[in-house]
Design a protein around this motif. Structure first.
Motif, PDB file in Angstrom:
ATOM      1  N   SER A   1     -55.048  49.456  29.234  1.00 42.81           N
ATOM      2  CA  SER A   1     -56.282  48.921  28.678  1.00 42.81           C
ATOM      3  C   SER A   1     -56.110  47.440  28.348  1.00 42.81           C
ATOM      4  CB  SER A   1     -56.696  49.701  27.421  1.00 42.81           C
ATOM      5  OG  SER A   1     -55.674  49.628  26.438  1.00 42.81           O
ATOM      6  N   TRP A   2     -57.237  46.746  28.229  1.00 44.04           N
ATOM      7  CA  TRP A   2     -57.200  45.293  28.027  1.00 44.04           C
ATOM      8  C   TRP A   2     -56.455  44.908  26.760  1.00 44.04           C
ATOM      9  CZ3 TRP A   2     -57.467  40.618  29.815  1.00 44.04           C
ATOM     10  CH2 TRP A   2     -57.767  39.547  28.968  1.00 44.04           C
ATOM     11  N   ASP A   3     -56.602  45.631  25.685  1.00 43.14           N
ATOM     12  CA  ASP A   3     -55.957  45.245  24.430  1.00 43.14           C
ATOM     13  C   ASP A   3     -54.438  45.353  24.492  1.00 43.14           C
ATOM     14  OD1 ASP A   3     -55.942  47.969  24.616  1.00 43.14           O
ATOM     15  OD2 ASP A   3     -56.555  48.355  22.554  1.00 43.14           O
ATOM     16  N   ARG A   4     -53.889  46.106  25.470  1.00 44.81           N
ATOM     17  CA  ARG A   4     -52.438  46.251  25.576  1.00 44.81           C
ATOM     18  C   ARG A   4     -51.778  45.088  26.314  1.00 44.81           C
ATOM     19  NH1 ARG A   4     -50.876  51.835  28.117  1.00 44.81           N
ATOM     20  NH2 ARG A   4     -48.830  50.847  27.864  1.00 44.81           N
ATOM     21  N   TRP A   5     -52.509  44.386  27.172  1.00 45.59           N
ATOM     22  CA  TRP A   5     -51.869  43.313  27.945  1.00 45.59           C
ATOM     23  C   TRP A   5     -52.554  41.961  27.769  1.00 45.59           C
ATOM     24  CZ3 TRP A   5     -53.906  40.936  32.576  1.00 45.59           C
ATOM     25  CH2 TRP A   5     -55.166  41.394  32.966  1.00 45.59           C
ATOM     26  N   SER A   6     -53.572  41.890  26.901  1.00 45.21           N
ATOM     27  CA  SER A   6     -54.325  40.639  26.757  1.00 45.21           C
ATOM     28  C   SER A   6     -53.515  39.542  26.067  1.00 45.21           C
ATOM     29  CB  SER A   6     -55.611  40.901  25.972  1.00 45.21           C
ATOM     30  OG  SER A   6     -55.315  41.414  24.672  1.00 45.21           O
ATOM     31  N   GLU A   7     -52.520  39.916  25.236  1.00 44.51           N
ATOM     32  CA  GLU A   7     -51.772  38.904  24.492  1.00 44.51           C
ATOM     33  C   GLU A   7     -51.014  37.952  25.416  1.00 44.51           C
ATOM     34  OE1 GLU A   7     -48.417  38.579  20.935  1.00 44.51           O
ATOM     35  OE2 GLU A   7     -49.088  40.540  21.668  1.00 44.51           O
ATOM     36  N   GLY A   8     -50.591  38.434  26.576  1.00 46.33           N
ATOM     37  CA  GLY A   8     -49.860  37.585  27.513  1.00 46.33           C
ATOM     38  C   GLY A   8     -50.741  36.879  28.510  1.00 46.33           C
ATOM     39  N   THR A   9     -52.028  36.752  28.224  1.00 42.76           N
ATOM     40  CA  THR A   9     -52.965  36.090  29.119  1.00 42.76           C
ATOM     41  C   THR A   9     -53.648  34.939  28.395  1.00 42.76           C
ATOM     42  OG1 THR A   9     -54.879  37.467  28.546  1.00 42.76           O
ATOM     43  CG2 THR A   9     -53.390  38.308  30.243  1.00 42.76           C
ATOM     44  N   ARG A  10     -54.347  34.118  29.155  1.00 48.71           N
ATOM     45  CA  ARG A  10     -55.177  33.070  28.575  1.00 48.71           C
ATOM     46  C   ARG A  10     -56.451  32.948  29.410  1.00 48.71           C
ATOM     47  NH1 ARG A  10     -55.811  30.201  23.825  1.00 48.71           N
ATOM     48  NH2 ARG A  10     -53.538  29.984  23.652  1.00 48.71           N
ATOM     49  N   MET A  11     -57.596  33.163  28.757  1.00 53.24           N
ATOM     50  CA  MET A  11     -58.884  33.019  29.412  1.00 53.24           C
ATOM     51  C   MET A  11     -59.469  31.677  29.015  1.00 53.24           C
ATOM     52  SD  MET A  11     -62.130  35.664  29.522  1.00 53.24           S
ATOM     53  CE  MET A  11     -61.061  36.954  30.188  1.00 53.24           C
ATOM     54  N   VAL A  12     -59.795  30.866  30.034  1.00 53.95           N
ATOM     55  CA  VAL A  12     -60.276  29.508  29.808  1.00 53.95           C
ATOM     56  C   VAL A  12     -61.710  29.415  30.301  1.00 53.95           C
ATOM     57  CG1 VAL A  12     -59.877  27.067  30.269  1.00 53.95           C
ATOM     58  CG2 VAL A  12     -57.941  28.621  30.056  1.00 53.95           C
ATOM     59  N   THR A  13     -62.591  28.914  29.464  1.00 53.04           N
ATOM     60  CA  THR A  13     -64.002  28.788  29.827  1.00 53.04           C
ATOM     61  C   THR A  13     -64.498  27.361  29.643  1.00 53.04           C
ATOM     62  OG1 THR A  13     -64.666  29.397  27.583  1.00 53.04           O
ATOM     63  CG2 THR A  13     -64.490  31.168  29.192  1.00 53.04           C
ATOM     64  N   THR A  14     -63.594  26.390  29.698  1.00 52.19           N
ATOM     65  CA  THR A  14     -63.974  25.003  29.452  1.00 52.19           C
ATOM     66  C   THR A  14     -64.182  24.209  30.726  1.00 52.19           C
ATOM     67  OG1 THR A  14     -61.635  24.394  29.289  1.00 52.19           O
ATOM     68  CG2 THR A  14     -62.776  24.939  27.248  1.00 52.19           C
ATOM     69  N   PHE A  15     -63.953  24.827  31.898  1.00 52.79           N
ATOM     70  CA  PHE A  15     -64.136  24.101  33.139  1.00 52.79           C
ATOM     71  C   PHE A  15     -65.619  23.892  33.409  1.00 52.79           C
ATOM     72  CE2 PHE A  15     -59.950  26.151  34.381  1.00 52.79           C
ATOM     73  CZ  PHE A  15     -59.243  25.024  33.988  1.00 52.79           C
ATOM     74  N   PRO A  16     -65.996  22.819  34.113  1.00 52.50           N
ATOM     75  CA  PRO A  16     -67.413  22.553  34.362  1.00 52.50           C
ATOM     76  C   PRO A  16     -68.077  23.619  35.213  1.00 52.50           C
ATOM     77  CG  PRO A  16     -66.014  21.078  35.636  1.00 52.50           C
ATOM     78  CD  PRO A  16     -65.134  21.774  34.649  1.00 52.50           C
ATOM     79  N   ASN A  17     -67.322  24.331  36.038  1.00 53.36           N
ATOM     80  CA  ASN A  17     -67.939  25.346  36.893  1.00 53.36           C
ATOM     81  C   ASN A  17     -68.152  26.667  36.156  1.00 53.36           C
ATOM     82  OD1 ASN A  17     -65.371  26.315  36.700  1.00 53.36           O
ATOM     83  ND2 ASN A  17     -64.851  26.080  38.861  1.00 53.36           N
ATOM     84  N   ASN A  18     -67.991  26.664  34.825  1.00 50.85           N
ATOM     85  CA  ASN A  18     -68.203  27.891  34.061  1.00 50.85           C
ATOM     86  C   ASN A  18     -69.594  27.966  33.435  1.00 50.85           C
ATOM     87  OD1 ASN A  18     -65.701  29.176  34.424  1.00 50.85           O
ATOM     88  ND2 ASN A  18     -64.758  27.733  33.004  1.00 50.85           N
ATOM     89  N   GLN A  19     -70.433  26.969  33.715  1.00 55.24           N
ATOM     90  CA  GLN A  19     -71.796  27.032  33.216  1.00 55.24           C
ATOM     91  C   GLN A  19     -72.620  27.973  34.096  1.00 55.24           C
ATOM     92  OE1 GLN A  19     -72.329  25.487  30.370  1.00 55.24           O
ATOM     93  NE2 GLN A  19     -70.225  24.723  30.436  1.00 55.24           N
TER      94      GLN A  19
END
Length: 528
Positions: free
Chosen positions: A395-413
């Motif tokens: 499940s997501w909560d078990r492996w999310s700590e070792g990830t990084r989700m970035v939403t600051t790029f211009p193509n994320n609008q």
């Protein structure tokens, strides 16, 4: 005693050495030096190290000097400062380029409707005048794509052949050559001279190819289905064929010699996941194809209504494991070797995924798309696998700590449904770089050299600013996902003050290769 070693045994031992050890061995004795000159793989590997794979020529620096050079190179990336700049003019008829291990390849169409490949050694920090070039003979086949792995002296040319008969089939052929000599690779063992796979489709497929050590994978798009084919190029055998609906097999990447990761979006449920699969060369003598085995499934966070996943893809190429220098790793002791092969097992590989989310439109507004970037290290996924047990659902909560989700790029609008991002960026090692809308260079560096969580400081220079991002980041529940999403993989966020006046770029271990729409026939090489 070393002089009594059989030459073949001695050369096989050299295949297991790290780049620093290879450089040292050239200075030991004449027998060692002779072994490097005789073996084309070792000879080219040394030439590659000397021209930028490692920033030192044989005998030029000691181990401490090389380490300090790597530290200066790392600081150059943090400050985005250049030690040199060089302009390369593209040849007439060039329609695409590739880079690998300090080598630039130009794909050229001649006036006779044939193709030619032109190769150039790119300059290094210490040697600006080492841009030697060589070319391939004219290629008369239907050249579809080119893949390089300079660390293995490997050049793969992909050819597509269509049969207009009753069966209406297409076949893909992979021709494997030595990159330095443009002839059949000395380790490619087959009488036919190429790897081939046939599929029933009257149209030319869309193909994505990757290489890792002894294995080559090709993902074909066939209508509503995708087909993944795996080969052992050294043995010349086909290992596995995996065919699934396109939504359940969107992209793939190697994470080791025996493991791959595929991206999947399950229709109906709307759940997106990464699937870790293992593959073996089944059957007697490896002549029988086997199906990859599912080890673990990593679920992505569940979207809130009315959002829906459309694509989860590995959009940028990871550098081949044989090209990794210590500057792309966390420290100089991170090199490990697979005892069964001569290729380093690069477990610190950074994977970059682009997650595309659809927002349904109303009667007066069309549907819109949004793109986010998810970064995770291959070793973080591999640690959940257990070949002795049935596949596990993580499940997501078990492996999310070792990830990084970035939403600051211009193509994320939110953009129109058919719109595609102008710049998806480029990944090499543990660095990801893109261009912002204002033209500034924007880089995420996941290399943890000198990085201490909670103790790092913001670095300011005359050209750029580097901010450590070591605290977890949370996306509030309902904003996009059903529940609160937290990711915590540390990184440095680096951006330049001034605009980088180019339209596209590529990066490798110590260079930025920049393209400008104003000068389509030229590229600029910035040496960090």
């Amino acid at each position: 005693m070393v002089s009594t070693f059989p030459k073949l045994v001695l050369r096989r031992i050299f295949y297991y050495l790290t780049p620093q050890e290879l450089l040292t061995c050239t200075l030991v004795c004449k027998n060692f030096l002779r072994a490097f000159r005789v073996d084309p793989i070792l000879k080219h590997r040394i030439d590659l190290l000397a021209s930028g794979f490692i920033d030192a020529w044989p005998g030029e620096r000691t181990g401490d000097d090389i380490f300090q050079s790597h530290r200066r190179l790392q600081e150059g990336w943090w400050n985005l400062t250049w030690s040199g700049k060089m302009k390369i003019t593209l040849l007439p008829g060039c329609f695409d380029i590739r880079t690998s291990g300090g080598i630039l390849c130009q794909l050229i169409t001649t006036p006779h409707n044939t193709n030619v490949l032109s190769f150039t050694h790119l300059p290094t920090r210490n040697h600006y005048d080492c841009a030697s070039s060589w070319r391939s003979p004219e290629l008369r086949g239907n050249l579809f794509d080119v893949l390089m792995d300079a660390g293995q002296d490997l050049l793969i040319m992909m050819e597509i052949k269509a049969d207009a008969g009753l069966l209406q089939t297409c076949s893909v052929r992979l021709h494997l050559f030595s990159l330095s000599a443009i002839k059949t690779h000395p380790e490619f063992r087959t009488n036919v001279g190429y790897l081939e796979h046939e599929f029933r489709s009257p149209k030319m497929p869309t193909i994505k190819t990757r290489v890792f050590g002894s294995h080559v994978g090709a993902l074909h798009t066939l209508g509503d289905d995708n087909e993944l084919v795996l080969w052992n190029w050294r043995k010349g055998t086909k290992i596995s064929v995996l065919r699934m609906p396109r939504s359940q097999l969107q992209s793939f990447v190697f994470v080791s010699e025996k493991l791959i990761v595929i991206t999947s979006v399950h229709p109906g449920t709307g759940v997106a996941s990464l699937q870790l699969l293992s593959f073996t060369e089944g059957g007697r003598l490896g002549m029988r194809e086997s199906r990859p085995r599912l080890l673990a499934e990593f679920q992505l966070p569940i979207l809130a209504r009315p959002f829906a996943f459309t694509h989860v893809t590995f959009t940028t190429d990871c550098a081949p494991s044989s090209q990794m220098t210590p500057t792309t790793l966390a420290n100089h002791n991170d090199w490990t070797h697979d005892a069964r092969t001569s290729v380093p097992a690069f477990e610190h590989q950074l994977l970059h995924l682009t997650i595309t989310v659809k927002k349904p439109g109303f009667r007066t507004a069309p549907a819109a798309m949004r793109r986010m970037s998810l970064f995770v290290h291959a070793r973080h996924l591999v640690q959940f696998s257990d070949t002795s047990l049935r596949h596990a659902i993580i499940s997501w909560d078990r492996w999310s700590e070792g990830t990084r989700m970035v939403t600051t790029f211009p193509n994320n609008q939110w953009t129109a449904q058919r719109a595609t991002p102008k710049r998806v960026g480029h990944l090499h090692g543990q660095r990801y770089m893109t261009l912002l809308e204002n033209g500034s260079l924007f880089m995420l560096d996941f290399n943890t050299v000198g990085f201490r969580r909670g103790k790092d400081k913001t670095l300011l220079s005359a050209t750029a600013h580097a901010h450590p991002q070591h605290m977890p980041r949370t996306i509030a529940a309902g904003a996009l996902f059903k529940e609160e999403v937290t990711t915590a993989l540390p990184y440095r966020q680096i951006a330049t003050y001034e605009a980088f006046k180019y339209s596209d770029l590529m990066i490798d271990d110590e260079r930025i290769i920049a393209f400008s729409r104003a000068k389509p026939n030229e590229i600029d090489i910035f040496i960090v």
